[in-house]
Design an enzyme around this catalytic site. Sequence first.
Site, PDB file in Angstrom:
ATOM      1  CG  HIS A   1      43.779 -30.496 -61.268  1.00 26.32           C
ATOM      2  ND1 HIS A   1      43.998 -29.137 -61.240  1.00 26.32           N
ATOM      3  CD2 HIS A   1      42.583 -30.669 -61.899  1.00 26.32           C
ATOM      4  CE1 HIS A   1      42.994 -28.513 -61.827  1.00 26.32           C
ATOM      5  NE2 HIS A   1      42.126 -29.419 -62.237  1.00 26.32           N
ATOM      6  CB  SER A   2      44.977 -29.521 -64.941  1.00 20.80           C
ATOM      7  OG  SER A   2      44.925 -28.738 -66.100  1.00 20.80           O
ATOM      8  CG  LEU A   3      51.230 -28.933 -65.952  1.00 22.48           C
ATOM      9  CD1 LEU A   3      51.685 -29.330 -67.345  1.00 22.48           C
ATOM     10  CD2 LEU A   3      51.814 -27.582 -65.554  1.00 22.48           C
TER      11      LEU A   3
ATOM     12  CG  HIS B   1      40.040 -27.771 -65.352  1.00 26.31           C
ATOM     13  ND1 HIS B   1      40.332 -28.970 -65.968  1.00 26.31           N
ATOM     14  CD2 HIS B   1      41.242 -27.165 -65.116  1.00 26.31           C
ATOM     15  CE1 HIS B   1      41.648 -29.084 -66.098  1.00 26.31           C
ATOM     16  NE2 HIS B   1      42.218 -28.014 -65.598  1.00 26.31           N
TER      17      HIS B   1
END
Length: 287
Positions: free
Chosen positions: A101-103, A263
Amino acid sequence: MTATVQEIRIQLPHIDLAARVYGPENGQPVLALHGWLDNSMTFELLAPKLQGLRIVAIDMAGHGHSGHREPGAGYQLWDYALDALLAAQQLGWDKFSLLGHSLGGIVSVLLAAAVPERIERIALIDGLVPDTGEAEQSPQKLGEALKAQIKLSSKKKTVYKTMEQAVQARMAGFMPVSQLAAELLAQRGLSPVAGGYSWNSDSRLTLPSPLRLTQSHAQAFVRAVQCPMRLIAAEQGVLLKEADFLKFVSTYSLDVQRLPGGHHLHLDDEQGAQAVAEVVQDFFCIS
């Protein structure tokens, strides 16, 4: 949904990582990587819905219950990639998949591109490549990063009188989340201190990057991924707002599944977690 979750520690040569393990021992091995300033609880709603996977969700270095890097060390993308590869080695995984997820998604892409022979599949949640910067900007950006690092020693962490205040602050943070999401992250991210509670993430995580990949670097990493890769893009997330992402989609014909939500759509509520789980489950061909 209730599920048995195992807590483990993974001892790397340079740092100890904490992790939560979901799923059967004979399931497909999946290393799960969370987002910036989050922790492994980001997968708490999603992971139990994924049957047939052995998911090891680590607290990345400097986050959650994992150790902080030694003085003088940093938290660059390639440092996280090394941690992930060493963690898989400690787990005895020759080949494995990634859920990021994300990073964590960004690190997953870099790792899969760097060692394609080790990675079987990548499932990404609202994360693909890092913010980029061109060469002309590098001297200024490095100067800003160096000055920020020097100033960091004089800064003190915020102390919240109650856990509820910390949760409210996380809900309104740089990446806003629901109350449920903030409460889950707080379970692993808060520590009692004198006067109340403080987030236990390493303060160095907030420092600006001393060096960014260029657009050409980012494109090269995406092109170098050899395994199947599916990206879940949140309709109200960060990727669909970025012109660079839309360019990637058109240029590389990425497998992108758009879902409603922000997000943290996989953590904000059960409905979002279920929607993400169905896309991930289909991708891993889980019956």
